[in-house]
Design a protein around this motif. Structure first.
Motif, PDB file in Angstrom:
ATOM      1  N   VAL A  47       0.861  -1.182   0.000  1.00 47.18           N
ATOM      2  CA  VAL A  47       0.000   0.000   0.000  1.00 47.18           C
ATOM      3  C   VAL A  47       0.896   1.231   0.000  1.00 47.18           C
ATOM      4  N   CYS A  48       0.381   2.293  -0.563  1.00 42.86           N
ATOM      5  CA  CYS A  48       1.099   3.563  -0.591  1.00 42.86           C
ATOM      6  C   CYS A  48       0.503   4.460   0.482  1.00 42.86           C
ATOM      7  N   GLY A  49       1.328   4.885   1.417  1.00 41.10           N
ATOM      8  CA  GLY A  49       0.874   5.779   2.473  1.00 41.10           C
ATOM      9  C   GLY A  49       0.761   7.208   1.969  1.00 41.10           C
ATOM     10  N   CYS A  50      -0.045   7.998   2.650  1.00 42.21           N
ATOM     11  CA  CYS A  50      -0.208   9.404   2.280  1.00 42.21           C
ATOM     12  C   CYS A  50       1.099  10.180   2.419  1.00 42.21           C
ATOM     13  N   ASN A  51       2.081   9.586   3.098  1.00 44.60           N
ATOM     14  CA  ASN A  51       3.394  10.220   3.252  1.00 44.60           C
ATOM     15  C   ASN A  51       4.344   9.882   2.106  1.00 44.60           C
ATOM     16  N   GLY A  52       3.851   9.116   1.103  1.00 49.74           N
ATOM     17  CA  GLY A  52       4.661   8.793  -0.065  1.00 49.74           C
ATOM     18  C   GLY A  52       5.565   7.583   0.117  1.00 49.74           C
ATOM     19  N   ARG A  53       5.394   6.837   1.195  1.00 46.11           N
ATOM     20  CA  ARG A  53       6.200   5.639   1.433  1.00 46.11           C
ATOM     21  C   ARG A  53       5.371   4.392   1.169  1.00 46.11           C
ATOM     22  N   THR A  54       6.015   3.354   0.638  1.00 42.25           N
ATOM     23  CA  THR A  54       5.344   2.080   0.392  1.00 42.25           C
ATOM     24  C   THR A  54       5.532   1.181   1.607  1.00 42.25           C
ATOM     25  N   TYR A  55       4.446   0.565   2.036  1.00 42.01           N
ATOM     26  CA  TYR A  55       4.459  -0.373   3.164  1.00 42.01           C
ATOM     27  C   TYR A  55       4.063  -1.752   2.648  1.00 42.01           C
ATOM     28  N   ALA A  56       4.564  -2.784   3.285  1.00 41.72           N
ATOM     29  CA  ALA A  56       4.306  -4.158   2.846  1.00 41.72           C
ATOM     30  C   ALA A  56       2.821  -4.507   2.888  1.00 41.72           C
ATOM     31  N   ASN A  57       2.099  -3.949   3.831  1.00 38.83           N
ATOM     32  CA  ASN A  57       0.656  -4.162   3.930  1.00 38.83           C
ATOM     33  C   ASN A  57       0.038  -3.052   4.780  1.00 38.83           C
ATOM     34  N   SER A  58      -1.276  -3.008   4.831  1.00 37.18           N
ATOM     35  CA  SER A  58      -1.959  -1.930   5.547  1.00 37.18           C
ATOM     36  C   SER A  58      -1.699  -1.970   7.045  1.00 37.18           C
ATOM     37  N   CYS A  59      -1.443  -3.155   7.598  1.00 34.89           N
ATOM     38  CA  CYS A  59      -1.145  -3.273   9.028  1.00 34.89           C
ATOM     39  C   CYS A  59       0.159  -2.545   9.358  1.00 34.89           C
ATOM     40  N   GLU A  60       1.179  -2.737   8.532  1.00 28.65           N
ATOM     41  CA  GLU A  60       2.453  -2.057   8.774  1.00 28.65           C
ATOM     42  C   GLU A  60       2.305  -0.541   8.638  1.00 28.65           C
ATOM     43  N   ALA A  61       1.501  -0.103   7.688  1.00 28.66           N
ATOM     44  CA  ALA A  61       1.251   1.334   7.535  1.00 28.66           C
ATOM     45  C   ALA A  61       0.536   1.878   8.773  1.00 28.66           C
ATOM     46  N   SER A  62      -0.440   1.146   9.250  1.00 31.05           N
ATOM     47  CA  SER A  62      -1.171   1.559  10.440  1.00 31.05           C
ATOM     48  C   SER A  62      -0.255   1.631  11.660  1.00 31.05           C
ATOM     49  N   ASN A  63       0.612   0.628  11.809  1.00 27.53           N
ATOM     50  CA  ASN A  63       1.559   0.629  12.926  1.00 27.53           C
ATOM     51  C   ASN A  63       2.530   1.807  12.853  1.00 27.53           C
ATOM     52  N   ALA A  64       2.796   2.284  11.635  1.00 27.61           N
ATOM     53  CA  ALA A  64       3.677   3.436  11.462  1.00 27.61           C
ATOM     54  C   ALA A  64       2.946   4.741  11.710  1.00 27.61           C
TER      55      ALA A  64
END
Length: 75
Positions: A47-64
């Motif tokens: 997934v692509c975060g609104c901060n422009g970084r790619t995360y392996a999945n939405s859980c990792e993005a949420s944890n960040a």
């Protein structure tokens, strides 16, 4: 007079361009204290975060602390 006006406009444009840095997330994109910080599954569903970084999945993005994502890696 005309040269001075052009110089002032160029300075204002340069200052305006330097004020927005997409690499720096704002408070509407990343929560500095994310509510969830547990373990994530190891599946790769980028997934692509609104901060422009790619995360392996939405859980990792949420944890960040990323508040919104779009499916797929960032471009």
């Amino acid at each position: 007079m005309r040269t001075r006006l052009l110089s002032c406009l160029l300075i204002l444009l340069a200052l305006g361009a330097s004020c927005s840095n997409p690499a720096e997330p704002d408070s509407t994109c990343v929560d500095p204290a994310p509510a969830k910080s547990g373990p994530c599954p190891m599946n790769y569903n980028p997934v692509c975060g609104c901060n422009g970084r790619t995360y392996a999945n939405s859980c990792e993005a949420s944890n960040a602390g990323v508040l919104s994502t779009t499916p797929g890696p960032c471009q």
